[in-house]
Design a protein around this motif. Structure first.
Motif, short mmCIF file in Angstrom:
data_model
loop_
_atom_site.label_atom_id
_atom_site.label_comp_id
_atom_site.label_asym_id
_atom_site.label_seq_id
_atom_site.Cartn_x
_atom_site.Cartn_y
_atom_site.Cartn_z
N GLY A 279 20.42 15.71 26.97
CA GLY A 279 19.85 15.92 28.30
C GLY A 279 18.43 15.37 28.31
O GLY A 279 17.67 15.62 27.37
N GLY A 288 18.69 21.66 36.55
CA GLY A 288 19.81 22.40 35.98
C GLY A 288 19.77 22.51 34.47
O GLY A 288 20.82 22.64 33.81
N HIS A 291 21.21 25.78 33.17
CA HIS A 291 22.65 25.87 33.31
C HIS A 291 23.36 25.18 32.14
O HIS A 291 24.32 25.72 31.58
CB HIS A 291 23.09 25.22 34.63
CG HIS A 291 22.57 25.93 35.84
ND1 HIS A 291 21.22 25.99 36.14
CD2 HIS A 291 23.22 26.60 36.85
CE1 HIS A 291 21.05 26.68 37.27
NE2 HIS A 291 22.23 27.05 37.72
N ARG A 292 22.87 23.99 31.74
CA ARG A 292 23.54 23.30 30.64
C ARG A 292 23.28 24.01 29.31
O ARG A 292 24.17 24.06 28.44
CB ARG A 292 23.12 21.84 30.59
CG ARG A 292 21.87 21.48 29.83
CD ARG A 292 21.59 20.00 29.86
NE ARG A 292 21.42 19.52 31.23
CZ ARG A 292 20.39 18.80 31.64
NH1 ARG A 292 19.44 18.45 30.79
NH2 ARG A 292 20.29 18.41 32.88
N LEU A 375 24.42 14.58 29.56
CA LEU A 375 24.58 15.70 30.48
C LEU A 375 23.52 15.62 31.58
O LEU A 375 22.33 15.74 31.31
CB LEU A 375 24.41 17.03 29.73
CG LEU A 375 25.40 17.29 28.59
CD1 LEU A 375 25.04 18.60 27.88
CD2 LEU A 375 26.84 17.34 29.12
N THR A 377 22.92 17.59 34.89
CA THR A 377 23.44 18.77 35.58
C THR A 377 22.50 19.25 36.68
O THR A 377 22.36 20.45 36.92
CB THR A 377 23.69 19.91 34.58
OG1 THR A 377 22.46 20.21 33.88
CG2 THR A 377 24.75 19.52 33.57
N VAL A 402 28.61 13.29 31.92
CA VAL A 402 28.90 14.47 32.73
C VAL A 402 27.82 14.53 33.80
O VAL A 402 26.63 14.64 33.49
CB VAL A 402 28.90 15.75 31.87
CG1 VAL A 402 29.07 16.99 32.74
CG2 VAL A 402 29.99 15.69 30.81
N SER A 404 26.37 15.88 37.67
CA SER A 404 26.40 16.83 38.78
C SER A 404 26.79 16.13 40.07
O SER A 404 26.26 15.06 40.41
CB SER A 404 25.03 17.48 38.93
OG SER A 404 24.94 18.17 40.17
N VAL A 419 30.76 17.42 38.03
CA VAL A 419 30.78 18.88 37.86
C VAL A 419 29.92 19.54 38.93
O VAL A 419 28.99 18.93 39.48
CB VAL A 419 30.25 19.30 36.48
CG1 VAL A 419 31.16 18.82 35.37
CG2 VAL A 419 28.81 18.83 36.26
N ASN A 420 30.24 20.80 39.18
CA ASN A 420 29.36 21.70 39.93
C ASN A 420 28.60 22.51 38.88
O ASN A 420 29.18 23.39 38.24
CB ASN A 420 30.19 22.61 40.83
CG ASN A 420 29.35 23.69 41.52
OD1 ASN A 420 28.13 23.77 41.31
ND2 ASN A 420 30.00 24.51 42.32
N PRO A 421 27.31 22.24 38.67
CA PRO A 421 26.60 22.90 37.58
C PRO A 421 26.46 24.41 37.76
O PRO A 421 26.16 25.12 36.78
CB PRO A 421 25.23 22.21 37.58
CG PRO A 421 25.08 21.64 38.95
CD PRO A 421 26.45 21.28 39.40
N LEU A 427 31.55 23.73 33.94
CA LEU A 427 30.66 22.88 33.16
C LEU A 427 31.06 22.88 31.70
O LEU A 427 31.07 21.82 31.05
CB LEU A 427 29.22 23.38 33.33
CG LEU A 427 28.13 22.63 32.56
CD1 LEU A 427 28.15 21.14 32.86
CD2 LEU A 427 26.76 23.23 32.90
#
Length: 510
Positions: A279, A288, A291-292, A375, A377, A402, A404, A419-421, A427
């Motif tokens: 990330g 986000g 979240h990750r 990632l 997100t 991946v 968002s 994805v929806n984080p 996720l």
């Protein structure tokens, strides 16, 4: 400066240079990294251009100067203006408001007054710098009042504006006490660019609701009366111009043997894990990051990942550290990383490598080459260029992204794993799916994304916007000059948005 001014003027919050101080205290200037600077440098060279912006040091006045291909026109800001205009209204009012109120925006009149005053200063510098009939391109949310202010000062110039961040729907934008003033400021431009079609549509709906002007096929007519009764009119177009990256510089670095060697070294330093997740973000609540990290920690707790075979590298470069919400975010993220590492680390393996500092771009490209899964997100993002940088760097066609669905990039990189984080279970599934993608499918996805990024780079973005802006210039009407009392100071809105607004918490942090 040429006697008659410059034919192409860029106006942005910051100049495209950074000051470098050597060991002896001497200072020089270095071109800033980033796609916008790279895209506009050749335009500057070809079109006799100037760049108006703040040079980064408060309470310091500098004369215009040349650096590289740029004629630079510094705009001075006081320390108090930096706190109120930039840290306050721009980044504690507009930024959270335009990013779906992920954090609560604050509404303070003193911040608004500073924002309006600074925008007027930028407009005056642009007006003094532009030649007759010049093209002026204003950049981003810090300067939304400049287009109308500039039009009143210099009705002969053609004005473009590009909004690099999302534009919110009417229901969210309506919270801003000075919503009419902001819309009036923006609609001083001939062409307004947004990252996504949805952003342009949100803007058009807000204009219809609060200014009573209807857009038809992306264009609308505006007019206003000067103090002497003259009527001025112009056409405003608003559309989507998704920004991109400097592809050539990334391809060059990704092909550099030393950068490739550094990528291999990174994997070795991490113990050659099977999967490196990466990330790369500013430490911002819109990205986000929590979240990750939460998803990664749960995968470790579930036994679906282990520190022996996977690692998450999180680069979180410092950002707006004097703003309260950013300080709080740093504490939360570092607390999460500490807990997960404390629970899962071994003598030879670390679950999360958390890096809270910036890196040279060569190191970032090496990280892109080293990572198996990128990632991205973000909870809300105008574009997210990191996703495109990762794709551009993957020369061998490997890797997985991946991404968002709440980023502008998701509309171009449709072959990413979207994805929806906010859905942590979803996720987690996406992170495992990215790790386990069959080789043929992974390469097919990456090939499609690379084609999109390589054929729509930042040069293509600037060319498309400026070509459309030139079409406006070709039909630019002859407009009378500004009348007394119609200058920038009058662009403060009217009706429910004039003068005083909601004080928010009742205190002014400035």
């Amino acid at each position: 400066m040429p006697q008659d001014g410059y034919d192409f003027v860029v106006v942005s919050n910051r100049l495209p240079v950074d000051r470098i101080v050597d060991e002896d205290g001497g200072s020089t200037w270095r071109r800033s990294p980033g796609g916008l600077v790279s895209a506009l440098a050749p335009v500057m060279a070809q079109r006799d251009g100037a760049w108006v912006g703040w040079h980064g040091a408060p309470d310091e006045d500098l004369e215009p100067f040349y650096h590289d291909v740029f004629h630079l026109v510094p705009v001075s800001l006081s320390e108090l203006e930096v706190r109120r205009y930039y840290e306050g209204f721009s980044n504690a009012t507009l930024w959270p408001l335009y990013h779906d109120v992920i954090a609560s925006p604050e509404f303070h009149r003193t911040w608004w007054y500073a924002y309006r005053r600074v925008n007027e200063r930028f407009a005056r510098h642009a007006a003094e710098t532009a030649a007759a009939g010049a093209t002026v391109w204003v950049q981003d949310y810090q300067l939304q009042l400049v287009p109308r202010m500039l039009r009143r000062l210099r009705p002969d110039v053609t004005i473009g504006f590009f909004n690099h961040i999302p534009f919110p729907p009417t229901e969210i934008f309506s919270q801003l006490p000075w919503r009419r003033a902001v819309l009036e400021g923006l609609t001083g431009a001939d062409l307004i660019g947004f990252q996504r079609p949805g952003d342009a549509q949100n803007f058009q709906r807000c204009v219809r609701r609060y200014l009573g002007v209807q857009f038809t096929k992306g264009s609308a007519e505006f007019s206003e009366s000067t103090a002497d009764g003259e009527q001025t009119s112009w056409t405003v177009s608003a559309g989507s111009y998704p920004i991109s990256i400097d592809v050539e510089s990334i391809k060059e670095l990704a092909s550099d043997p030393s950068v490739q060697a550094r990528a291999r070294e990174i994997r070795e330093e991490l113990g050659n894990p099977e999967t490196i997740y990466l990330g790369v973000d500013r430490l911002d609540y819109t990205k986000g990051i929590r979240h990750r990290i939460k998803a990664y920690g749960e995968l470790l707790n579930d036994g679906k990942l282990s520190v022996a075979d996977s690692v998450l590298i999180q680069v979180a470069s410092p950002s707006r550290e004097r703003v309260d919400s950013y300080r709080q975010l740093r504490e939360l993220v570092e607390g999460m990383v500490g807990r997960i590492n404390g629970q899962h680390d071994t003598i030879s393996h670390t679950a999360i490598r958390y890096l809270h500092h910036g890196y040279p771009f060569e190191e970032m490209v090496a990280l892109y080459l080293a990572a198996d899964v990128m990632l991205v997100t973000a909870l809300r993002d105008g574009m997210n260029l990191v996703a495109k940088e990762y794709v551009a760097a993957r020369r061998d066609g490997s890797g997985a992204l991946v991404l968002s669905e709440f980023t502008g990039a998701a509309e171009q990189l449709k072959h990413a794993i979207l994805v929806n984080p906010h859905d942590i279970d979803g996720l987690k599934d996406a992170m495992l799916r990215a790790r386990d993608l069959p080789r043929a499918e992974a390469r097919k996805r990456m090939a499609a994304m690379r084609w999109q990024v390589l054929t729509h780079d930042v040069v293509d973005w600037s060319r498309r916007f400026l070509d459309d802006l030139a079409d406006h210039a070709a039909y630019h009407p002859s407009i009378p000059g500004p009348a007394a009392g119609s200058g920038p100071g009058s662009a403060s809105g009217s009706g429910d948005d004039a003068a005083a607004g909601n004080e928010g918490s009742g205190t002014d942090r400035g």
